[in-house]
Design a protein around this motif. Structure first.
Motif, PDB file in Angstrom:
ATOM      1  N   GLY A  67      20.391  40.148  63.527  1.00  0.00           N
ATOM      2  CA  GLY A  67      19.920  39.465  62.323  1.00  0.00           C
ATOM      3  C   GLY A  67      18.413  39.363  62.282  1.00  0.00           C
ATOM      4  N   MET A 121      20.736  36.924  53.460  1.00  0.00           N
ATOM      5  CA  MET A 121      21.176  36.286  54.690  1.00  0.00           C
ATOM      6  C   MET A 121      22.564  36.768  55.102  1.00  0.00           C
ATOM      7  SD  MET A 121      18.762  34.387  55.857  1.00  0.00           S
ATOM      8  CE  MET A 121      17.267  33.546  55.355  1.00  0.00           C
ATOM      9  N   ASP A 122      23.458  36.873  54.129  1.00  0.00           N
ATOM     10  CA  ASP A 122      24.806  37.358  54.439  1.00  0.00           C
ATOM     11  C   ASP A 122      24.760  38.754  55.039  1.00  0.00           C
ATOM     12  OD1 ASP A 122      26.027  35.052  53.610  1.00  0.00           O
ATOM     13  OD2 ASP A 122      26.478  35.778  51.587  1.00  0.00           O
ATOM     14  N   LEU A 125      23.328  38.808  58.594  1.00  0.00           N
ATOM     15  CA  LEU A 125      24.217  38.252  59.617  1.00  0.00           C
ATOM     16  C   LEU A 125      25.501  39.048  59.797  1.00  0.00           C
ATOM     17  CD1 LEU A 125      23.815  34.451  58.811  1.00  0.00           C
ATOM     18  CD2 LEU A 125      22.852  35.697  60.736  1.00  0.00           C
ATOM     19  N   LYS A 126      25.654  40.139  59.078  1.00  0.00           N
ATOM     20  CA  LYS A 126      26.847  40.970  59.198  1.00  0.00           C
ATOM     21  C   LYS A 126      26.665  41.962  60.346  1.00  0.00           C
ATOM     22  CE  LYS A 126      28.782  40.817  54.532  1.00  0.00           C
ATOM     23  NZ  LYS A 126      29.057  41.580  53.290  1.00  0.00           N
ATOM     24  N   LYS A 140      26.479  31.055  59.226  1.00  0.00           N
ATOM     25  CA  LYS A 140      26.430  31.449  57.818  1.00  0.00           C
ATOM     26  C   LYS A 140      26.647  30.241  56.912  1.00  0.00           C
ATOM     27  CE  LYS A 140      28.077  36.195  58.486  1.00  0.00           C
ATOM     28  NZ  LYS A 140      29.167  37.154  58.213  1.00  0.00           N
ATOM     29  N   HIS A 141      27.621  29.408  57.254  1.00  0.00           N
ATOM     30  CA  HIS A 141      27.916  28.219  56.439  1.00  0.00           C
ATOM     31  C   HIS A 141      26.731  27.264  56.429  1.00  0.00           C
ATOM     32  CE1 HIS A 141      30.225  24.988  54.589  1.00  0.00           C
ATOM     33  NE2 HIS A 141      29.790  24.188  55.554  1.00  0.00           N
ATOM     34  N   ARG A 144      23.876  28.689  54.344  1.00  0.00           N
ATOM     35  CA  ARG A 144      24.204  28.648  52.914  1.00  0.00           C
ATOM     36  C   ARG A 144      23.948  27.262  52.327  1.00  0.00           C
ATOM     37  NH1 ARG A 144      26.909  31.589  49.188  1.00  0.00           N
ATOM     38  NH2 ARG A 144      27.163  33.257  50.704  1.00  0.00           N
TER      39      ARG A 144
END
Length: 298
Positions: A67, A121-122, A125-126, A140-141, A144
């Protein structure tokens, strides 16, 4: 040699007895509100971005060096907020109606960027090897939630900025009218001068944003481009600042040098963009390609 615009300003009654900035603020509450609100917004947004960075830094993502795009996104946002405070303060100090409009639009761009951050961001972080690890979903949560708060703060400030900008546009417009009069030619010259200076300020922001990203995230100390990029920072800023001096004093030689600098700058960024999209350099720009391209094209 002074410009015709400069001469007209000097000959208008009372122009040479301009109010100090402090005296002006004491008579312009809307100016105070705009500067204070911009500082408040910057502090809140920077604090939220710092929380995200801290959470990411102590997570397994950072330890596994995954990331890597996240620090880039946060750095850009923090840098833009600091620049926005300067933009608002400078607009009020110079009673610049064009810059007030640019300030409002710049904050709108920050809001747009805050919305884009969700996707960024998603995607950052994948990482396939962490897809089944609970920390990934948890991080992630958390991010967000912070991004939602960030976007809400900027959106609320933008609504207030629009109101303040409308009031200041009328206020500054009247003050400028009293300074330079109703001569359409002089007013048109002054308007283009303000636009020109505003573009130069934005150029400095985008150039510094690009160069800082390039130095910190792409180049290594041993790279040949590293010292060249460092040298280009003050030289480019000096060229941009000299353009303002050249316009104010009608210096043809300085303007020629400025245009030569523009051509060199275009060649520089074309070369950089070509490097970014060179298949052989793909690994170096994996996380930063979009942002370097955006800043490089401005």
């Amino acid at each position: 040699m002074a410009t015709p615009l400069h001469n007209d300003l000097e000959t208008k009654p009372g122009v040479h007895r301009q109010q100090s900035f402090v005296d002006f603020l004491s008579k312009s509450r809307n100016s105070i509100y705009l500067v204070v609100l911009s500082i408040f917004e910057a502090l809140v947004v920077i604090a939220l971005e710092a929380i995200i960075f801290k959470k990411f830094y102590y997570s397994r993502f950072s330890k596994e060096k995954l990331g890597l795009g996240i620090p880039v996104y946060l750095m850009i946002f923090i840098f833009s907020q600091a620049f926005q405070v300067f933009l608002g303060w400078d607009a009020v100090r110079n009673q610049n109606t064009i810059q007030i409009i640019a300030f409002t639009l710049f904050n709108l761009c920050c809001f747009t960027y805050a919305m884009v951050q969700f996707r960024q961001m998603d995607r950052a972080l994948k990482e396939p090897i962490l897809n089944n690890i609970p920390v990934a979903a948890s991080l992630k949560h958390f991010i967000r939630q912070i991004l939602i708060a960030n976007a809400v703060v900027i959106a609320i400030c933008e609504v207030i900025y629009i109101y303040l900008a409308a009031r200041l546009y009328q206020e500054f417009g009247w003050r400028i009218y009293k300074k330079i009069g109703a001569d359409p030619e002089i007013r048109n010259m002054y308007r283009w001068y303000q636009i020109f200076v505003m573009i130069l300020k934005l150029d400095i922001f985008f150039f510094l944003g690009y160069s800082i990203q390039y130095l910190v995230l792409v180049l290594q100390l041993g790279d040949m481009e590293y010292p060249l990029t460092i040298i280009a920072l003050p030289v480019t800023c000096l060229v941009l600042v000299s353009a303002v001096y050249a316009v104010r004093h009608e210096s043809k030689n300085l303007m020629i040098l400025f245009f030569i600098g523009l051509v060199a700058g275009i060649a520089y960024f074309v070369f950089k963009l070509a490097r970014i999209y060179d298949p052989g350099e793909e690994a170096n720009y994996r996380y930063f390609k979009e942002f370097l391209t955006f800043f490089g094209k401005q």
